[in-house]
Design a protein around this motif. Structure first.
Motif, PDB file in Angstrom:
ATOM      1  N   ILE A 133       0.431  -0.741  -0.028  1.00 56.49           N
ATOM      2  CA  ILE A 133      -0.050   0.002  -0.261  1.00 56.49           C
ATOM      3  C   ILE A 133       0.534   1.155   0.169  1.00 56.49           C
ATOM      4  O   ILE A 133       1.572   1.434   0.814  1.00 56.49           O
ATOM      5  CB  ILE A 133      -1.118  -0.078   0.989  1.00 56.49           C
ATOM      6  N   GLY A 134       0.935   2.338  -0.934  1.00 55.76           N
ATOM      7  CA  GLY A 134       1.842   2.958  -1.372  1.00 55.76           C
ATOM      8  C   GLY A 134       2.608   2.850  -1.612  1.00 55.76           C
ATOM      9  O   GLY A 134       3.666   1.928  -1.812  1.00 55.76           O
ATOM     10  N   LYS A 164      -4.534   5.524   7.123  1.00 56.17           N
ATOM     11  CA  LYS A 164      -3.421   6.215   6.287  1.00 56.17           C
ATOM     12  C   LYS A 164      -3.776   4.660   4.867  1.00 56.17           C
ATOM     13  O   LYS A 164      -3.911   4.500   3.571  1.00 56.17           O
ATOM     14  CB  LYS A 164      -1.987   6.622   6.050  1.00 56.17           C
ATOM     15  N   GLU A 168      -7.297   4.637   0.360  1.00 56.55           N
ATOM     16  CA  GLU A 168      -6.003   3.399  -0.688  1.00 56.55           C
ATOM     17  C   GLU A 168      -6.086   2.464  -1.466  1.00 56.55           C
ATOM     18  O   GLU A 168      -6.691   1.847  -1.376  1.00 56.55           O
ATOM     19  CB  GLU A 168      -4.939   4.282   0.102  1.00 56.55           C
TER      20      GLU A 168
END
Length: 274
Positions: A133-134, A164, A168
């Motif tokens: 993720i990210g 966060k 996402e």
């Protein structure tokens, strides 16, 4: 001096009067709270036994157990306050005002809690899954109300706030990962023999999973070699060691079978013009 002694006697009399009036109520309230503590623990344990029959993640079970304990204890606490003669309506109003102020001061924390509840109940990933993720990726080690902990192969950990994560783009590999290995062989080598040797290596390696079936084949025709793809699946903890073992085995077997792994080559011709 007489007035001082009289004041002390009045204080003693008031203290005795308060003790006589509220002492039994305090004792009863304390007993109610103690019974409530025991009842809360019993209710939590009973709920855990019931939830053990269902396939729920440990964080979900822990959350439901804690919520049940707090709810049961809160009911007994209300009974204890009523026994003491506390007016609950003003108390509830005061707690509401205080709660609104705390909510404004703790927006980030409450955002993490809301996101944590979303993750726990929607279950986009589970403990043991490998996610990306990210700019972060790793094996999920823990999920709680405030954050999610990822583990790396070097045993370091990354703690990501839940806010966060929710909303996402999430890549979940599950509990297995596919190796993306490749090897180049000379154009004059026997392609079928090379592919068979690679299959034998994968079949004998205990870390390679038989399901899904490993994928081995010709990836592309490069400038100076034929590139072969080696794509087996392994468990998440075996990803790094399996990569090393398979690369080593391929190199040793190709050397033993005289299958050349050519170096990159460029042919440069000098043309002289008059």
């Amino acid at each position: 001096m007489g007035e001082q002694f009289q004041t002390i006697d009045q204080v003693k009399a008031s203290a005795i009067d308060m003790a006589v009036k509220f002492g039994p109520k305090l004792v009863v309230a304390g007993l109610i709270l103690f019974v409530g503590y025991l009842a809360a623990r019993w209710a939590g344990n009973m709920l855990c036994r019931v939830l053990a029959r269902f396939k729920l993640e440990p964080p979900v079970r822990a959350l439901l157990e804690r919520f049940t304990q707090i709810l049961v204890f809160a009911l007994f606490a209300i009974m204890a306050m009523q026994n003491l003669g506390v007016e609950l309506l003003p108390l509830v109003a005061g707690l509401g005002v205080a709660g609104a102020g705390m909510a404004l001061a703790l927006q980030g924390v409450l955002g993490n809690v809301a996101a944590g509840l979303t993750i726990i109940f929607t279950q986009p990933f589970h403990i043991g899954d490998y996610i990306s993720i990210g700019n972060e990726e790793g094996e999920v080690l823990d999920i709680n109300l405030f954050s999610t902990t990822l583990g790396h192969l070097d045993r370091s950990k990354v703690i990501i706030p839940n806010r966060k994560i929710v909303g996402e783009i999430l890549h979940n590999c599950g509990q297995i990962r596919r190796l993306a290995l490749s090897v180049g062989i000379a154009y004059g080598s026997d392609i079928d023999t090379a592919l068979r040797l690679i299959h034998d290596i994968l079949n004998t390696n205990p870390r390679v999973l038989t399901t899904p079936t490993p994928i081995v084949g010709v990836a592309r025709l490069a400038d100076s070699s034929v590139s072969l793809n080696i794509n087996p699946w392994v468990a998440v903890p075996d990803f790094e060691i399996a990569t090393s073992e398979i690369n080593k085995a391929v190199l040793e077997v190709f050397r033993a079978q005289n299958i050349a792994i050519p170096f990159p080559q460029r042919e440069v011709r000098m043309v002289q013009t008059t």
